[in-house]
Design a protein around this motif. Structure first.
Motif, short mmCIF file in Angstrom:
data_model
loop_
_atom_site.label_atom_id
_atom_site.label_comp_id
_atom_site.label_asym_id
_atom_site.label_seq_id
_atom_site.Cartn_x
_atom_site.Cartn_y
_atom_site.Cartn_z
N UNK A 81 0.85 -1.17 0.00
CA UNK A 81 0.00 0.00 0.00
C UNK A 81 0.89 1.24 0.00
N UNK A 82 0.60 2.16 -0.88
CA UNK A 82 1.34 3.41 -0.91
C UNK A 82 0.54 4.48 -0.18
N UNK A 83 1.25 5.21 0.59
CA UNK A 83 0.57 6.32 1.26
C UNK A 83 1.07 7.62 0.65
N UNK A 84 0.15 8.41 0.18
CA UNK A 84 0.51 9.69 -0.42
C UNK A 84 0.36 10.78 0.63
N UNK A 85 1.41 11.56 0.75
CA UNK A 85 1.38 12.67 1.70
C UNK A 85 0.65 13.83 1.07
N UNK A 86 -0.21 14.46 1.81
CA UNK A 86 -0.89 15.66 1.34
C UNK A 86 -0.24 16.86 2.01
N UNK A 87 -0.03 17.91 1.19
CA UNK A 87 0.63 19.11 1.67
C UNK A 87 -0.39 20.24 1.79
N UNK A 88 -0.22 21.05 2.80
CA UNK A 88 -1.04 22.25 2.92
C UNK A 88 -0.43 23.33 2.03
N UNK A 89 -1.19 24.36 1.75
CA UNK A 89 -0.66 25.46 0.95
C UNK A 89 0.52 26.12 1.66
N UNK A 90 0.47 26.24 2.96
CA UNK A 90 1.58 26.83 3.71
C UNK A 90 2.84 26.00 3.55
N UNK A 91 2.70 24.67 3.56
CA UNK A 91 3.87 23.80 3.37
C UNK A 91 4.43 23.93 1.96
N UNK A 92 3.54 23.97 0.99
CA UNK A 92 4.00 24.13 -0.40
C UNK A 92 4.68 25.47 -0.59
N UNK A 93 4.16 26.53 -0.01
CA UNK A 93 4.81 27.84 -0.10
C UNK A 93 6.19 27.80 0.53
N UNK A 94 6.34 27.09 1.64
CA UNK A 94 7.64 26.97 2.29
C UNK A 94 8.61 26.19 1.41
N UNK A 95 8.12 25.16 0.73
CA UNK A 95 8.97 24.35 -0.16
C UNK A 95 9.43 25.18 -1.35
N UNK A 96 8.49 25.87 -1.98
CA UNK A 96 8.80 26.62 -3.20
C UNK A 96 9.43 27.98 -2.93
N UNK A 97 9.19 28.57 -1.77
CA UNK A 97 9.74 29.88 -1.46
C UNK A 97 9.26 30.93 -2.43
N UNK A 98 10.18 31.76 -2.91
CA UNK A 98 9.81 32.83 -3.84
C UNK A 98 10.14 32.48 -5.28
N UNK A 99 10.21 31.21 -5.57
CA UNK A 99 10.58 30.77 -6.91
C UNK A 99 9.41 30.91 -7.89
N UNK A 100 9.72 30.87 -9.19
CA UNK A 100 8.64 30.86 -10.17
C UNK A 100 7.70 29.67 -10.00
N UNK A 101 8.19 28.57 -9.46
CA UNK A 101 7.34 27.41 -9.22
C UNK A 101 6.21 27.72 -8.26
N UNK A 102 6.48 28.54 -7.25
CA UNK A 102 5.44 28.92 -6.31
C UNK A 102 4.36 29.73 -7.02
N UNK A 103 4.79 30.66 -7.85
CA UNK A 103 3.83 31.49 -8.59
C UNK A 103 2.99 30.61 -9.51
N UNK A 104 3.63 29.68 -10.21
CA UNK A 104 2.90 28.79 -11.11
C UNK A 104 1.88 27.95 -10.34
N UNK A 105 2.29 27.39 -9.23
CA UNK A 105 1.38 26.59 -8.41
C UNK A 105 0.19 27.41 -7.94
N UNK A 106 0.48 28.57 -7.37
CA UNK A 106 -0.60 29.39 -6.83
C UNK A 106 -1.51 29.94 -7.93
N UNK A 107 -0.94 30.25 -9.08
CA UNK A 107 -1.77 30.77 -10.18
C UNK A 107 -2.75 29.69 -10.65
N UNK A 108 -2.29 28.45 -10.69
CA UNK A 108 -3.19 27.38 -11.14
C UNK A 108 -4.31 27.13 -10.13
#
Length: 146
Positions: free
Chosen positions: A1-28
């Motif tokens: 069984x695989x367990x998929x971790x779910x991330x909160x938006x705050x965690x994703x923002x911390x991972x991406x920081x101020x990178x273009x990836x954060x902007x792309x994620x949030x824009x979508x």
């Protein structure tokens, strides 16, 4: 069984920081006009900082070439951007998104303040629609002097 971790938006923002990836994620995921507007402005700020780091390369570039560079940067962040789109005239930069979001920028190489005022008037009187979700834009000023 695989367990998929779910991330909160705050965690994703911390991972991406101020990178273009954060902007792309949030824009979508953006669900409001104000969120989309903030993200477009964040993207423009990010691109401006990158332009500043390589300003010596851009000194001889034309207004159109600089604007196209911005459009490419926006597209790399997953933002639907275009150059020279017809909305009441030739808009330098246009961003469109879901729910009829429209953001228009007029770009000018700074030569004097009357020239910048003309750019603002183009944006305000010719390009802007003023419709809901289409009530924001900017003047982008390319400063090449000291």
């Amino acid at each position: 069984m695989t367990s998929e971790r779910q991330y909160s938006m705050a965690e994703l923002n911390a991972i991406f920081g101020t990178t273009p990836g954060r902007i792309q994620l949030q824009m979508s995921l953006a669900s409001t006009h104000s969120e989309r507007l903030r993200l477009v402005e964040d993207a423009i700020d990010y691109i401006a900082q990158e332009f500043t780091k390589t300003r010596q390369v851009r000194q001889k570039m034309s207004e159109d070439a600089l604007s196209i560079e911005i459009v490419i940067g926006l597209k790399c962040m997953g933002i639907q951007a275009s150059h020279d789109t017809q909305y009441g005239g030739h808009c330098d930069i246009v961003v469109e998104a879901k729910e009829d979001f429209l953001w228009i920028a007029e770009a000018k190489i700074h030569k004097d303040y009357d020239w910048l005022l003309q750019g603002f008037e183009q944006l305000d009187k010719r390009y802007a629609t003023g419709l809901p979700g289409q009530d924001a834009g900017e003047i982008i000023v390319y400063c090449k002097g000291q």
